[in-house]
Design a protein around this motif. Structure first.
Motif, PDB file in Angstrom:
ATOM      1  N   GLU A 166      26.648  33.644  42.865  1.00  0.00           N
ATOM      2  CA  GLU A 166      26.000  33.555  44.250  1.00  0.00           C
ATOM      3  C   GLU A 166      27.125  33.284  45.369  1.00  0.00           C
ATOM      4  OE1 GLU A 166      25.100  32.076  41.610  1.00  0.00           O
ATOM      5  OE2 GLU A 166      22.931  32.827  41.162  1.00  0.00           O
ATOM      6  N   GLU A 167      28.374  32.785  44.567  1.00  0.00           N
ATOM      7  CA  GLU A 167      29.297  32.340  45.583  1.00  0.00           C
ATOM      8  C   GLU A 167      30.683  33.179  45.434  1.00  0.00           C
ATOM      9  OE1 GLU A 167      30.196  28.278  44.185  1.00  0.00           O
ATOM     10  OE2 GLU A 167      28.452  27.705  44.754  1.00  0.00           O
ATOM     11  N   ASN A 168      30.787  33.979  44.094  1.00  0.00           N
ATOM     12  CA  ASN A 168      32.431  34.457  43.970  1.00  0.00           C
ATOM     13  C   ASN A 168      31.986  35.957  43.531  1.00  0.00           C
ATOM     14  OD1 ASN A 168      33.583  31.740  44.391  1.00  0.00           O
ATOM     15  ND2 ASN A 168      32.673  31.160  42.364  1.00  0.00           N
ATOM     16  N   VAL A 169      33.326  36.802  43.595  1.00  0.00           N
ATOM     17  CA  VAL A 169      33.224  37.819  43.291  1.00  0.00           C
ATOM     18  C   VAL A 169      34.358  37.594  42.088  1.00  0.00           C
ATOM     19  CG1 VAL A 169      34.213  40.367  43.344  1.00  0.00           C
ATOM     20  CG2 VAL A 169      32.198  39.293  44.988  1.00  0.00           C
ATOM     21  N   PHE A 170      34.228  38.326  40.885  1.00  0.00           N
ATOM     22  CA  PHE A 170      35.453  38.268  39.914  1.00  0.00           C
ATOM     23  C   PHE A 170      35.702  39.587  39.526  1.00  0.00           C
ATOM     24  CE2 PHE A 170      32.116  34.909  39.076  1.00  0.00           C
ATOM     25  CZ  PHE A 170      32.739  33.683  38.946  1.00  0.00           C
ATOM     26  N   ALA A 171      36.783  39.773  39.735  1.00  0.00           N
ATOM     27  CA  ALA A 171      37.728  41.154  39.593  1.00  0.00           C
ATOM     28  C   ALA A 171      38.512  41.084  38.390  1.00  0.00           C
ATOM     29  CB  ALA A 171      38.448  41.411  41.083  1.00  0.00           C
ATOM     30  N   ALA A 172      38.621  42.269  37.898  1.00  0.00           N
ATOM     31  CA  ALA A 172      39.502  42.487  36.598  1.00  0.00           C
ATOM     32  C   ALA A 172      40.709  43.302  37.283  1.00  0.00           C
ATOM     33  CB  ALA A 172      38.954  43.460  35.637  1.00  0.00           C
ATOM     34  N   VAL A 173      41.914  42.843  37.363  1.00  0.00           N
ATOM     35  CA  VAL A 173      42.888  43.367  38.357  1.00  0.00           C
ATOM     36  C   VAL A 173      43.861  43.738  37.230  1.00  0.00           C
ATOM     37  CG1 VAL A 173      44.505  43.442  40.420  1.00  0.00           C
ATOM     38  CG2 VAL A 173      42.247  42.280  40.391  1.00  0.00           C
ATOM     39  N   GLY A 174      44.265  44.890  36.813  1.00  0.00           N
ATOM     40  CA  GLY A 174      45.462  45.119  35.910  1.00  0.00           C
ATOM     41  C   GLY A 174      45.267  44.475  34.768  1.00  0.00           C
ATOM     42  N   ARG A 175      46.231  43.368  34.133  1.00  0.00           N
ATOM     43  CA  ARG A 175      45.817  42.560  33.140  1.00  0.00           C
ATOM     44  C   ARG A 175      45.376  41.277  33.438  1.00  0.00           C
ATOM     45  NH1 ARG A 175      51.682  41.977  30.999  1.00  0.00           N
ATOM     46  NH2 ARG A 175      52.309  41.742  33.086  1.00  0.00           N
ATOM     47  N   GLY A 176      45.040  41.037  34.800  1.00  0.00           N
ATOM     48  CA  GLY A 176      44.802  39.797  35.307  1.00  0.00           C
ATOM     49  C   GLY A 176      43.356  39.767  35.440  1.00  0.00           C
ATOM     50  N   LEU A 177      42.835  38.383  35.996  1.00  0.00           N
ATOM     51  CA  LEU A 177      41.298  37.928  36.299  1.00  0.00           C
ATOM     52  C   LEU A 177      41.556  37.256  37.561  1.00  0.00           C
ATOM     53  CD1 LEU A 177      40.015  36.994  33.077  1.00  0.00           C
ATOM     54  CD2 LEU A 177      39.467  39.076  34.294  1.00  0.00           C
ATOM     55  N   GLN A 185      44.163  34.297  37.057  1.00  0.00           N
ATOM     56  CA  GLN A 185      44.976  34.306  35.605  1.00  0.00           C
ATOM     57  C   GLN A 185      45.667  35.599  35.613  1.00  0.00           C
ATOM     58  OE1 GLN A 185      46.678  32.819  32.903  1.00  0.00           O
ATOM     59  NE2 GLN A 185      44.834  31.583  33.144  1.00  0.00           N
ATOM     60  N   LYS A 186      46.914  35.366  36.137  1.00  0.00           N
ATOM     61  CA  LYS A 186      47.651  36.933  36.529  1.00  0.00           C
ATOM     62  C   LYS A 186      47.923  37.832  35.113  1.00  0.00           C
ATOM     63  CE  LYS A 186      49.978  35.090  40.684  1.00  0.00           C
ATOM     64  NZ  LYS A 186      51.065  34.874  41.239  1.00  0.00           N
ATOM     65  N   THR A 187      48.091  37.059  34.006  1.00  0.00           N
ATOM     66  CA  THR A 187      48.095  37.717  32.677  1.00  0.00           C
ATOM     67  C   THR A 187      47.128  37.179  31.833  1.00  0.00           C
ATOM     68  OG1 THR A 187      50.544  37.824  33.265  1.00  0.00           O
ATOM     69  CG2 THR A 187      49.840  38.278  31.074  1.00  0.00           C
ATOM     70  N   ALA A 188      45.916  37.672  31.824  1.00  0.00           N
ATOM     71  CA  ALA A 188      44.907  37.197  31.176  1.00  0.00           C
ATOM     72  C   ALA A 188      44.975  37.997  29.784  1.00  0.00           C
ATOM     73  CB  ALA A 188      43.638  37.537  31.854  1.00  0.00           C
ATOM     74  N   HIS A 189      45.647  39.270  29.717  1.00  0.00           N
ATOM     75  CA  HIS A 189      45.651  40.094  28.553  1.00  0.00           C
ATOM     76  C   HIS A 189      47.036  40.666  28.475  1.00  0.00           C
ATOM     77  CE1 HIS A 189      41.461  40.079  27.209  1.00  0.00           C
ATOM     78  NE2 HIS A 189      41.072  39.661  28.300  1.00  0.00           N
ATOM     79  N   ASP A 190      47.118  41.087  27.324  1.00  0.00           N
ATOM     80  CA  ASP A 190      48.458  41.940  27.330  1.00  0.00           C
ATOM     81  C   ASP A 190      48.375  43.396  27.957  1.00  0.00           C
ATOM     82  OD1 ASP A 190      50.353  40.142  25.895  1.00  0.00           O
ATOM     83  OD2 ASP A 190      49.578  40.456  24.030  1.00  0.00           O
ATOM     84  N   SER A 191      47.133  43.680  28.035  1.00  0.00           N
ATOM     85  CA  SER A 191      47.030  45.477  28.683  1.00  0.00           C
ATOM     86  C   SER A 191      45.976  45.214  29.749  1.00  0.00           C
ATOM     87  CB  SER A 191      47.001  46.022  27.884  1.00  0.00           C
ATOM     88  OG  SER A 191      47.729  46.145  26.542  1.00  0.00           O
ATOM     89  N   SER A 192      45.806  46.220  30.476  1.00  0.00           N
ATOM     90  CA  SER A 192      44.785  46.234  31.406  1.00  0.00           C
ATOM     91  C   SER A 192      43.350  45.572  30.813  1.00  0.00           C
ATOM     92  CB  SER A 192      44.310  47.693  31.856  1.00  0.00           C
ATOM     93  OG  SER A 192      45.634  48.196  32.464  1.00  0.00           O
ATOM     94  N   VAL A 193      42.673  44.993  31.649  1.00  0.00           N
ATOM     95  CA  VAL A 193      41.099  44.381  31.332  1.00  0.00           C
ATOM     96  C   VAL A 193      40.326  45.485  31.902  1.00  0.00           C
ATOM     97  CG1 VAL A 193      39.749  42.449  32.135  1.00  0.00           C
ATOM     98  CG2 VAL A 193      42.131  42.013  31.958  1.00  0.00           C
ATOM     99  N   LEU A 194      39.583  45.965  30.887  1.00  0.00           N
ATOM    100  CA  LEU A 194      38.438  46.941  31.111  1.00  0.00           C
ATOM    101  C   LEU A 194      37.023  46.678  31.447  1.00  0.00           C
ATOM    102  CD1 LEU A 194      39.289  49.325  28.212  1.00  0.00           C
ATOM    103  CD2 LEU A 194      40.379  49.323  30.553  1.00  0.00           C
ATOM    104  N   HIS A 195      36.590  45.432  31.418  1.00  0.00           N
ATOM    105  CA  HIS A 195      35.378  45.135  31.423  1.00  0.00           C
ATOM    106  C   HIS A 195      35.154  43.443  31.515  1.00  0.00           C
ATOM    107  CE1 HIS A 195      31.192  46.105  31.593  1.00  0.00           C
ATOM    108  NE2 HIS A 195      30.768  44.877  30.812  1.00  0.00           N
ATOM    109  N   ILE A 196      34.676  42.761  32.518  1.00  0.00           N
ATOM    110  CA  ILE A 196      34.261  41.337  32.810  1.00  0.00           C
ATOM    111  C   ILE A 196      32.628  41.084  32.863  1.00  0.00           C
ATOM    112  CG2 ILE A 196      36.664  40.826  33.259  1.00  0.00           C
ATOM    113  CD1 ILE A 196      35.470  40.840  36.293  1.00  0.00           C
TER     114      ILE A 196
END
Length: 536
Positions: A370-381, A395-406
């Motif tokens: 209701e309040e936010n949009v969560f985006a998978a941007v490159g390797r970050g969230l 979280q600029k480096t959430a994973h070691d590679s590209s985030v595909l799905h959240i």
């Protein structure tokens, strides 16, 4: 110092930028000790030599390394270059500035998924998962088959074969309210230029369409009108019996990459870097035919659009290959907000990050509340607040590679999966705000007297304005796949389902809940057999 003096060592290469404008860099080669089966021992590096390298001398810069091909190809080119110069062979590339990937360790007290079931049925990459009901889901991928599973037990219920090439889109087709037949249907599109309607209760192939001129990349259902749309090089409208009602002219060779429904019988199609608004005209007394009309083209994106979703009844959001997040008004299609600050500037005091590629800021997927949009941007969230119109957590480096799905979980939790093969659980927490207290200056202020210097508090206030009010904290790390995790499904009662390029599906279970269910089942069985006695 020669390499022969390091019989159990190997060279490590670190790159440093020369200046802000040039893409030239210094190459420092060091030796790191290795023992058999033990990896590198920390603290045993010794500097061998430093080589000044400029593009004019060796015809090599950072763009040559990474933009011409895959990452490992870049390393191969550098290895070949060093060997040709008769320097020490390059075995490993190690930047000084390590990736700030957050780790959690083995003690994951907030991670409930401590049991897993590995499901095997596919012979190629599994790209899609779709929920059929509260206890069933279907999987599909590059082997062209669809498999229906029991989410509680992991049992394979059905295998649907009909496509000859990989599946490119899958969607559920809910039954009509007035229809007596309540069987669950799904639609699958394939690179073989066909679309098939399946009955998920019987496994029967209901209907098949083979008249497409290109691969269908996306499907969407307009349940209120009881029609469905297919997006390829053109946009087609079909009824439930798979009769073609109307279609657009040729849109693009690359095709429609995403499709969503918006009010007033309209749909939004992502075609390259454009968003095209189409209006569906249903039959009336004056005209018995369906029609689809182009209404408007939105040209605000600078690169190809990768993700497109409805956020709420008032807006939808799109994301592009170069990290553009645009929120649109759903009624007049104007821009409500825009965020393009996902790419950070390079710090010239640090070495060049050769692993940083253009798709490091690609927006692959969205989810929302209701309040936010969560985006998978490159390797970050990134968490973008709709009311504040700014990023409130990242979280600029959430994973070691590209985030595909959240996807969003209950209790302000978020789950993400990546090309690195990991699935991670995050919690959105508010940071404790520290008051910006003014700093006293002068002799009398040491004892609490005198006026406060207002300028002293300005850096503190500026720092608070630049920081995000919330944070994404890692609370769970699910390691089970050996290759890229394409997507996942969340079942409130049955756990988490993930699919991967390793051809596997993993059903992650709440260990505490499953243990309780097993104990209950055991007591029930003992009671039925009369083996359970109560001692007074």
């Amino acid at each position: 110092m020669s390499c022969s003096e390091f019989p159990s060592s190997f060279p490590v290469v670190t790159l440093f930028p020369l200046d802000r404008q040039s893409s030239s860099f210094w190459l420092q080669i060091s030796a790191a000790s290795r023992t058999p089966g033990a990896g590198v021992r920390a603290g045993e590096k010794q500097q061998l030599d430093v080589l000044p390298m400029r593009p004019s001398e060796v015809f090599l810069d950072s763009a040559d390394l990474w933009h011409s091909g895959p990452e490992r190809e870049g390393i191969r080119v550098l290895c070949s270059l060093l060997n040709s110069m008769r320097r020490h062979p390059l075995l490993e590339l190690e930047p000084n500035n390590k990736s700030p990937l957050q780790t959690i360790g083995e003690e994951q007290t907030q991670n409930p998924y401590t049991e897993l079931l590995v499901l095997r049925a596919h012979r190629d990459i599994v790209r899609f998962l779709v929920q059929l009901d509260d206890c069933r889901f279907a999987s599909a991928g590059d082997d062209g088959i669809v498999v229906v599973w029991n989410a509680q037990t992991g049992e394979k219920l059905l295998e649907l074969s009909g496509h000859t090439q990989k599946i490119t889109a899958i969607i559920t087709f809910p039954p009509l309210e007035a229809c007596e037949e309540k069987n669950q249907l799904i639609l699958t599109a394939s690179a073989d230029k066909t679309v098939i309607v399946w009955d998920c209760d019987t496994g029967r192939q209901v209907r098949k369409v083979s008249c497409f001129h290109s691969t269908v990349k996306c499907l969407t259902i307009l349940q209120r009108l009881d029609v469905w749309l297919s997006g390829g090089s053109d946009l087609c409208v079909w009824n439930r019996r798979l009769a073609l009602l109307c279609k657009t002219s040729h849109l693009s060779d690359t095709g429609v990459s995403a499709l969503i429904e918006i009010p007033k019988n309209c749909v939004v199609a992502a075609v390259g870097k454009e968003l095209i608004i189409f209006k569906l005209v249903a039959p009336t007394e004056g005209s018995l035919e369906w029609n689809i009309l182009e209404v408007k083209r939105l040209l605000d994106h600078q690169d190809n659009i990768l993700s497109l979703v409805n956020v709420n009844d008032l807006s939808f959001v799109s994301g592009s290959h170069v990290g553009e997040l645009i929120i649109w008004d759903v009624s007049d299609w104007t821009v409500q907000a825009c965020e393009r600050n996902f790419c950070t500037q390079l710090d010239t005091q640090q070495e060049i990050k050769l692993y940083q590629k253009p798709n490091d800021i690609s927006i692959h997927h969205f989810t929302w509340d209701e309040e936010n949009v969560f985006a998978a941007v490159g390797r970050g969230l990134y968490v973008y607040n709709l009311q504040m119109k700014r990023v409130i957590a990242c979280q600029k480096t959430a994973h070691d590679s590209s985030v595909l799905h959240i996807a969003r979980l209950p209790n302000r939790q978020l789950i993400s999966c990546s090309e690195d093969g990991s699935v991670r659980i995050w919690e959105l927490r508010e940071k404790q705000q520290l008051a910006a207290e003014p700093v006293p200056t002068g002799f009398f202020n040491m004892w609490g007297f005198g006026r406060v210097n207002k300028q002293a508090s300005q850096p503190v206030k500026k720092q608070q304005e630049n920081t995000t009010p919330c944070s994404l904290e890692l609370i769970g790390d699910l390691i089970g796949h050996s290759s890229s995790v394409e997507m996942f499904l969340y079942f409130e009662d049955h756990g988490l389902v993930t699919c991967s390029a390793d051809h596997l599906i993993i059903l992650w279970k709440n260990g505490e809940r499953e243990s309780g269910l097993r104990s209950l089942k055991l007591f029930q069985k003992l009671e039925e057999n009369g083996d359970l006695y109560l001692t007074v």
